[in-house]
Design an enzyme around this catalytic site. Structure first.
Site, short mmCIF file in Angstrom:
data_model
loop_
_atom_site.label_atom_id
_atom_site.label_comp_id
_atom_site.label_asym_id
_atom_site.label_seq_id
_atom_site.Cartn_x
_atom_site.Cartn_y
_atom_site.Cartn_z
N GLU A 41 35.66 20.92 41.70
CA GLU A 41 36.27 21.21 40.95
C GLU A 41 35.73 21.11 39.08
O GLU A 41 34.20 20.45 38.76
CB GLU A 41 37.31 19.67 40.39
CG GLU A 41 37.97 19.31 39.24
CD GLU A 41 38.97 21.05 39.38
OE1 GLU A 41 38.80 21.78 38.90
OE2 GLU A 41 40.64 20.67 39.33
N HIS A 85 43.75 21.10 47.25
CA HIS A 85 43.82 19.60 48.33
C HIS A 85 44.93 18.83 48.30
O HIS A 85 45.48 19.04 47.51
CB HIS A 85 42.18 18.76 48.03
CG HIS A 85 42.02 18.35 46.91
ND1 HIS A 85 43.27 17.17 46.45
CD2 HIS A 85 41.37 18.39 45.53
CE1 HIS A 85 43.07 17.01 44.99
NE2 HIS A 85 42.34 18.17 44.37
N GLY A 86 44.84 18.51 49.47
CA GLY A 86 46.17 17.02 49.53
C GLY A 86 45.63 16.38 48.30
O GLY A 86 44.27 15.64 47.56
N LYS A 87 46.95 15.66 47.65
CA LYS A 87 47.25 14.61 46.89
C LYS A 87 46.60 13.39 47.46
O LYS A 87 46.39 13.04 47.93
CB LYS A 87 48.46 13.96 46.53
CG LYS A 87 48.85 13.02 45.36
CD LYS A 87 50.37 12.61 45.76
CE LYS A 87 50.98 11.88 44.10
NZ LYS A 87 52.20 11.81 44.25
N GLU A 134 44.15 9.51 45.07
CA GLU A 134 44.60 7.93 45.58
C GLU A 134 44.31 8.08 43.49
O GLU A 134 45.22 7.90 43.07
CB GLU A 134 43.96 7.37 45.38
CG GLU A 134 43.80 6.72 47.53
CD GLU A 134 42.84 5.79 47.95
OE1 GLU A 134 42.56 5.25 47.08
OE2 GLU A 134 43.01 5.26 48.61
N ILE A 135 43.50 9.05 42.99
CA ILE A 135 43.82 9.77 41.51
C ILE A 135 44.48 10.13 41.21
O ILE A 135 45.17 10.68 40.09
CB ILE A 135 41.65 9.62 41.92
CG1 ILE A 135 40.64 9.31 41.60
CG2 ILE A 135 41.87 10.43 39.94
CD1 ILE A 135 38.97 9.62 41.51
#
Length: 211
Positions: A92, A16-18, A20-21
């Protein structure tokens, strides 16, 4: 683009893309979630452009928002693409007490445990932190790939998931032992790994490529 031969399943694995966490330096495991940051969206759009001519037979995603958002950005480039299928076992690794916590703080508090987590998965005491074990993540994720290979022996399969899961899954499929799977690190956000599966034989054509 990779040509798929007879009786070969091509898997397009994407982290997945980057989020906030990720940007905040916190553990981004299976029980926390946050939106993609603009950088993550733009990087994912580049993968989408690269894959726009691939005819996917199946598109799978972890149930977590960050993975689903990534998958939808990619599928947006496919007018006749498959409907996204959510697969719980692509979630995950659940990191228990560490999920959402600052990586720097946990590293200070538990230096030996972090060392095992990062370098010796076979020694990591997951129960101590109410986490899943690496073995559990490998078990559930490899089962997904085995089942899909049987169902689509000549298919193009999109799989959008997460850093630790993909590292554990792909290195296991490559033939690495549990103790070795963290060697080489985790693939980057918005990265692509292409694997050809032919029966029990797997071949990697691309590993953690970014665009």
């Amino acid at each position: 683009m990779i040509e798929r031969g007879e009786s070969v399943t091509l898997f397009y694995f994407i982290r997945h893309g980057k989020t906030e966490i990720n940007a905040e330096g916190r553990f981004n495991g299976g029980t926390v979630d946050s939106p993609l940051v603009p950088e993550g969206i733009e990087a994912t759009k580049k993968i989408a452009q690269y894959l726009k001519d691939v005819s996917f037979d199946l598109a799978l995603s972890s149930p977590q928002l960050r993975a689903q958002t990534t998958a939808k950005i990619i599928l947006k480039e496919h007018d006749r693409g498959p409907k996204l299928t959510i697969v719980e076992d692509l979630r995950e690794m659940r990191l228990g007490d560490w999920d959402g916590e600052k990586i720097s703080e946990i590293t200070k508090q538990y230096p030996e445990d972090i060392r095992d987590y990062r370098t010796r998965p076979d020694l990591f005491d997951s129960k101590k932190f109410h986490s899943e074990s690496y073995a559990e993540v490998i078990r559930r994720s490899t089962q997904v790939i085995k089942e899909i290979t049987k169902q689509y022996p000549e298919g193009n399969i999109l799989v959008v998931s997460h850093g630790i899961l993909l590292m554990a899954l792909l290195n296991t499929l490559k033939g690495m032992s549990l103790a070795e799977i963290r060697q080489g690190g985790i693939v980057d956000n918005s990265s692509l790994t292409i694997m050809a599966s032919e029966g029990s034989k797997v071949t990697f054509h691309t590993w953690g490529e970014t665009f």
